[in-house]
Design a protein around this motif. Sequence first.
Motif, mmCIF file in Angstrom:
data_model
loop_
_atom_site.group_PDB
_atom_site.id
_atom_site.type_symbol
_atom_site.label_atom_id
_atom_site.label_comp_id
_atom_site.label_asym_id
_atom_site.label_seq_id
_atom_site.Cartn_x
_atom_site.Cartn_y
_atom_site.Cartn_z
ATOM 1 N N PRO A 6 0.883 -0.925 -0.497
ATOM 2 C CA PRO A 6 0.055 0.030 0.285
ATOM 3 C C PRO A 6 0.983 1.144 0.176
ATOM 4 O O PRO A 6 2.188 1.042 0.092
ATOM 5 N N PRO A 7 0.405 1.866 -0.734
ATOM 6 C CA PRO A 7 1.194 3.802 -0.169
ATOM 7 C C PRO A 7 1.655 3.909 1.199
ATOM 8 O O PRO A 7 0.778 3.415 1.949
ATOM 9 N N PRO A 8 2.364 4.680 0.924
ATOM 10 C CA PRO A 8 3.738 5.015 2.652
ATOM 11 C C PRO A 8 3.237 6.277 3.785
ATOM 12 O O PRO A 8 2.112 6.902 2.318
ATOM 13 N N HIS A 9 3.352 6.121 4.196
ATOM 14 C CA HIS A 9 2.849 7.392 5.517
ATOM 15 C C HIS A 9 4.234 9.051 4.450
ATOM 16 O O HIS A 9 4.726 8.235 3.505
ATOM 17 N N ILE A 34 11.391 11.639 4.083
ATOM 18 C CA ILE A 34 12.674 10.963 3.903
ATOM 19 C C ILE A 34 13.014 10.567 2.415
ATOM 20 O O ILE A 34 14.496 10.922 2.159
ATOM 21 N N ALA A 35 12.707 9.731 2.081
ATOM 22 C CA ALA A 35 13.186 9.353 0.258
ATOM 23 C C ALA A 35 13.502 10.965 -0.121
ATOM 24 O O ALA A 35 14.360 10.321 -1.301
ATOM 25 N N VAL A 57 21.018 0.604 -3.358
ATOM 26 C CA VAL A 57 19.344 0.862 -3.014
ATOM 27 C C VAL A 57 18.706 1.156 -1.533
ATOM 28 O O VAL A 57 19.405 1.028 -0.539
ATOM 29 N N VAL A 58 17.167 1.618 -1.516
ATOM 30 C CA VAL A 58 17.048 2.600 -0.361
ATOM 31 C C VAL A 58 16.106 1.480 0.338
ATOM 32 O O VAL A 58 14.595 1.449 -0.461
ATOM 33 N N GLU A 59 15.472 0.819 1.344
ATOM 34 C CA GLU A 59 14.226 0.712 2.116
ATOM 35 C C GLU A 59 13.576 1.759 3.224
ATOM 36 O O GLU A 59 14.598 1.539 3.461
ATOM 37 N N ILE A 60 12.619 2.404 2.819
ATOM 38 C CA ILE A 60 12.414 3.077 4.510
ATOM 39 C C ILE A 60 11.143 2.090 5.208
ATOM 40 O O ILE A 60 10.093 1.769 4.627
ATOM 41 N N THR A 61 11.065 1.876 6.226
ATOM 42 C CA THR A 61 9.984 0.758 6.764
ATOM 43 C C THR A 61 9.304 1.597 7.246
ATOM 44 O O THR A 61 8.576 2.404 6.845
ATOM 45 N N ARG A 93 9.254 8.359 13.786
ATOM 46 C CA ARG A 93 8.538 7.321 14.523
ATOM 47 C C ARG A 93 7.107 7.801 13.743
ATOM 48 O O ARG A 93 6.903 9.304 14.843
ATOM 49 N N ALA A 94 6.579 7.094 13.113
ATOM 50 C CA ALA A 94 4.907 7.588 12.634
ATOM 51 C C ALA A 94 4.266 7.183 13.779
ATOM 52 O O ALA A 94 4.226 6.002 14.249
ATOM 53 N N CYS A 95 3.418 7.833 14.063
ATOM 54 C CA CYS A 95 1.927 7.690 15.124
ATOM 55 C C CYS A 95 0.856 6.447 14.569
ATOM 56 O O CYS A 95 0.530 6.638 13.565
ATOM 57 N N GLY A 96 0.352 6.161 15.849
ATOM 58 C CA GLY A 96 -0.359 5.673 15.897
ATOM 59 C C GLY A 96 -0.736 3.720 14.356
ATOM 60 O O GLY A 96 0.351 3.447 14.562
ATOM 61 N N SER A 97 -1.594 3.544 13.996
ATOM 62 C CA SER A 97 -1.702 2.860 12.845
ATOM 63 C C SER A 97 -0.830 3.110 11.582
ATOM 64 O O SER A 97 -1.593 2.467 10.522
ATOM 65 N N ALA A 98 -0.620 4.586 11.547
ATOM 66 C CA ALA A 98 0.304 4.951 9.866
ATOM 67 C C ALA A 98 0.882 3.290 8.918
ATOM 68 O O ALA A 98 1.589 3.304 10.004
#
Length: 207
Positions: free
Chosen positions: A46-49, A55-56, A119-123, A201-206
Amino acid sequence: MTAALVEHDTAPDRRSWDLLLQAWRELDVPEGWHAEIDEGQIVLVPPPHRHHHGIAAMLHRALYGVISEDLEVYQTLGVHIAPLDKLYVPDLVLAPRETVDAADPDTNDPLDAAEALFVVEITSQSNAKDDRTKKLWAYAHAPVPVYLLVDRFDEHGPTATLFTGPQNGAYKHAERVPFGEPLKLPAPFAAVVDTAGFPGRACGSAP
Protein backbone atom coordinates in the motif's frame (compact mmCIF):
# COMPACT_ATOMS: atom_id res chain seq x y z
CA MET A 1 -0.17 -4.72 4.92
CA THR A 2 0.33 -6.73 1.76
CA ALA A 3 -2.26 -8.54 -0.31
CA ALA A 4 -1.44 -11.79 -2.10
CA LEU A 5 -2.68 -11.86 -5.68
CA VAL A 6 -1.09 -14.77 -7.52
CA GLU A 7 0.41 -17.74 -5.74
CA HIS A 8 2.83 -20.43 -6.89
CA ASP A 9 5.30 -22.73 -5.17
CA THR A 10 7.55 -20.92 -2.69
CA ALA A 11 10.58 -21.90 -4.82
CA PRO A 12 9.19 -21.38 -8.36
CA ASP A 13 10.70 -23.20 -11.31
CA ARG A 14 11.53 -21.25 -14.46
CA ARG A 15 8.07 -21.63 -15.99
CA SER A 16 6.38 -20.51 -12.78
CA TRP A 17 8.68 -17.51 -12.55
CA ASP A 18 7.93 -16.53 -16.16
CA LEU A 19 4.19 -16.70 -15.43
CA LEU A 20 4.60 -14.59 -12.31
CA LEU A 21 6.66 -12.02 -14.16
CA GLN A 22 4.13 -11.81 -16.98
CA ALA A 23 1.32 -11.31 -14.45
CA TRP A 24 3.39 -8.60 -12.72
CA ARG A 25 3.95 -6.80 -16.02
CA GLU A 26 0.23 -6.76 -16.81
CA LEU A 27 -1.08 -5.98 -13.35
CA ASP A 28 -3.24 -2.86 -13.02
CA VAL A 29 -2.10 -1.60 -9.62
CA PRO A 30 -4.17 1.02 -7.74
CA GLU A 31 -2.63 4.49 -7.72
CA GLY A 32 0.06 4.83 -5.05
CA TRP A 33 0.42 1.07 -4.56
CA HIS A 34 3.07 -1.19 -6.09
CA ALA A 35 3.43 -4.91 -6.70
CA GLU A 36 6.32 -7.18 -5.74
CA ILE A 37 7.11 -10.88 -6.19
CA ASP A 38 8.21 -12.76 -3.09
CA GLU A 39 8.02 -16.38 -1.97
CA GLY A 40 6.32 -17.45 -5.16
CA GLN A 41 3.49 -14.93 -5.10
CA ILE A 42 2.61 -11.42 -6.19
CA VAL A 43 1.79 -9.06 -3.34
CA LEU A 44 0.45 -5.53 -3.31
CA VAL A 45 2.16 -2.97 -1.11
CA PRO A 46 0.00 0.00 0.00
CA PRO A 47 0.94 3.68 -0.27
CA PRO A 48 3.34 4.80 2.47
CA HIS A 49 2.96 7.49 5.14
CA ARG A 50 3.97 11.10 4.40
CA HIS A 51 6.98 10.74 6.75
CA HIS A 52 8.17 7.96 4.46
CA HIS A 53 8.01 10.29 1.44
CA GLY A 54 9.80 13.03 3.37
CA ILE A 55 12.76 10.78 4.15
CA ALA A 56 12.94 9.56 0.55
CA ALA A 57 12.96 13.16 -0.70
CA MET A 58 15.84 14.11 1.64
CA LEU A 59 17.92 11.11 0.53
CA HIS A 60 17.14 11.82 -3.10
CA ARG A 61 18.37 15.39 -2.74
CA ALA A 62 21.54 14.32 -0.88
CA LEU A 63 22.46 11.78 -3.56
CA TYR A 64 21.92 14.21 -6.41
CA GLY A 65 24.44 16.50 -4.79
CA VAL A 66 27.27 13.97 -5.14
CA ILE A 67 26.61 11.46 -7.93
CA SER A 68 28.11 11.69 -11.41
CA GLU A 69 26.01 12.56 -14.47
CA ASP A 70 25.99 8.96 -15.69
CA LEU A 71 24.06 7.84 -12.61
CA GLU A 72 20.42 8.34 -11.72
CA VAL A 73 18.22 7.93 -8.65
CA TYR A 74 14.99 6.06 -9.40
CA GLN A 75 11.77 5.64 -7.47
CA THR A 76 9.25 2.78 -7.95
CA LEU A 77 11.74 0.89 -10.14
CA GLY A 78 11.33 -2.88 -9.95
CA VAL A 79 14.52 -4.88 -9.38
CA HIS A 80 14.87 -8.62 -9.97
CA ILE A 81 17.00 -10.60 -7.53
CA ALA A 82 17.86 -13.27 -10.08
CA PRO A 83 19.53 -15.83 -7.76
CA LEU A 84 16.34 -15.98 -5.67
CA ASP A 85 13.65 -15.14 -8.25
CA LYS A 86 12.32 -12.26 -6.20
CA LEU A 87 11.21 -8.89 -7.46
CA TYR A 88 11.15 -5.89 -5.15
CA VAL A 89 10.41 -2.20 -5.65
CA PRO A 90 12.85 -0.32 -3.37
CA ASP A 91 12.07 3.20 -2.25
CA LEU A 92 15.17 4.44 -4.08
CA VAL A 93 17.53 2.76 -6.54
CA LEU A 94 20.81 4.28 -7.70
CA ALA A 95 21.89 2.81 -11.02
CA PRO A 96 23.71 3.77 -14.23
CA ARG A 97 21.35 5.72 -16.47
CA GLU A 98 22.62 3.82 -19.51
CA THR A 99 21.58 0.49 -17.99
CA VAL A 100 18.03 1.62 -17.28
CA ASP A 101 17.63 3.46 -20.59
CA ALA A 102 18.70 0.31 -22.47
CA ALA A 103 15.50 -1.50 -21.45
CA ASP A 104 13.09 -2.64 -24.16
CA PRO A 105 10.56 0.23 -24.45
CA ASP A 106 7.78 -2.25 -25.27
CA THR A 107 8.30 -4.50 -22.24
CA ASN A 108 7.97 -3.53 -18.60
CA ASP A 109 10.84 -5.62 -17.28
CA PRO A 110 12.53 -5.06 -13.92
CA LEU A 111 16.16 -4.06 -13.59
CA ASP A 112 18.58 -6.83 -12.68
CA ALA A 113 19.39 -6.00 -9.05
CA ALA A 114 23.05 -6.81 -9.76
CA GLU A 115 23.10 -3.62 -11.89
CA ALA A 116 22.02 -1.45 -8.96
CA LEU A 117 24.74 0.36 -7.03
CA PHE A 118 22.68 1.33 -4.02
CA VAL A 119 19.15 0.57 -2.81
CA VAL A 120 17.14 2.21 -0.05
CA GLU A 121 14.23 0.75 1.88
CA ILE A 122 12.28 2.92 4.33
CA THR A 123 10.19 0.84 6.69
CA SER A 124 6.46 1.10 7.07
CA GLN A 125 4.64 -0.43 10.02
CA SER A 126 3.34 -3.27 7.86
CA ASN A 127 6.62 -4.26 6.21
CA ALA A 128 9.41 -3.37 8.67
CA LYS A 129 10.25 -7.00 9.42
CA ASP A 130 10.58 -7.86 5.72
CA ASP A 131 12.92 -4.90 5.10
CA ARG A 132 15.11 -5.98 8.05
CA THR A 133 15.29 -9.66 7.13
CA LYS A 134 14.06 -10.91 3.75
CA LYS A 135 15.11 -7.88 1.75
CA LEU A 136 18.43 -7.57 3.56
CA TRP A 137 19.14 -11.21 2.67
CA ALA A 138 17.93 -10.79 -0.92
CA TYR A 139 19.93 -7.66 -1.71
CA ALA A 140 23.07 -9.31 -0.35
CA HIS A 141 22.45 -12.25 -2.69
CA ALA A 142 21.91 -10.02 -5.77
CA PRO A 143 24.49 -8.68 -4.83
CA VAL A 144 23.73 -4.98 -4.33
CA PRO A 145 26.91 -3.22 -3.08
CA VAL A 146 25.13 -0.86 -0.66
CA TYR A 147 21.80 -1.30 1.12
CA LEU A 148 20.44 1.50 3.30
CA LEU A 149 17.68 0.53 5.71
CA VAL A 150 15.88 3.51 7.22
CA ASP A 151 13.91 1.97 10.06
CA ARG A 152 11.31 4.33 11.49
CA PHE A 153 9.96 1.49 13.67
CA ASP A 154 13.13 0.13 15.26
CA GLU A 155 12.19 -0.97 18.79
CA HIS A 156 15.10 1.07 20.15
CA GLY A 157 14.05 4.21 18.29
CA PRO A 158 14.24 5.29 14.64
CA THR A 159 17.56 4.35 13.03
CA ALA A 160 19.37 4.23 9.69
CA THR A 161 21.66 1.27 8.97
CA LEU A 162 24.09 1.15 6.07
CA PHE A 163 25.00 -2.37 4.90
CA THR A 164 28.06 -2.80 2.66
CA GLY A 165 30.41 -5.49 1.41
CA PRO A 166 28.06 -8.27 0.26
CA GLN A 167 29.77 -11.67 0.29
CA ASN A 168 28.26 -15.15 0.08
CA GLY A 169 24.74 -13.83 0.59
CA ALA A 170 25.45 -11.60 3.59
CA TYR A 171 26.74 -8.09 4.19
CA LYS A 172 30.10 -7.97 5.97
CA HIS A 173 29.67 -4.46 7.37
CA ALA A 174 26.78 -2.62 9.02
CA GLU A 175 26.87 0.93 10.39
CA ARG A 176 23.81 1.93 12.41
CA VAL A 177 23.00 5.45 13.56
CA PRO A 178 19.95 6.80 15.39
CA PHE A 179 17.92 9.60 13.86
CA GLY A 180 19.68 12.80 14.80
CA GLU A 181 23.21 11.66 13.98
CA PRO A 182 24.97 12.16 10.63
CA LEU A 183 24.89 9.23 8.22
CA LYS A 184 28.04 8.95 6.10
CA LEU A 185 27.55 7.27 2.75
CA PRO A 186 30.49 5.41 1.21
CA ALA A 187 32.41 6.32 -1.93
CA PRO A 188 31.64 6.95 -4.72
CA PHE A 189 28.60 8.69 -3.19
CA ALA A 190 30.50 10.34 -0.32
CA ALA A 191 27.53 12.25 1.02
CA VAL A 192 26.76 13.03 4.64
CA VAL A 193 23.02 12.85 5.35
CA ASP A 194 21.68 14.84 8.28
CA THR A 195 19.20 12.40 9.79
CA ALA A 196 18.13 15.06 12.30
CA GLY A 197 15.81 16.25 9.55
CA PHE A 198 14.14 12.87 9.12
CA PRO A 199 10.54 12.70 10.31
CA GLY A 200 10.40 10.37 13.34
CA ARG A 201 8.32 7.33 14.17
CA ALA A 202 4.91 7.58 12.61
CA CYS A 203 2.01 7.75 14.99
CA GLY A 204 -0.81 5.29 15.48
CA SER A 205 -1.42 2.80 12.70
CA ALA A 206 0.16 4.78 9.87
CA PRO A 207 1.49 2.43 7.15
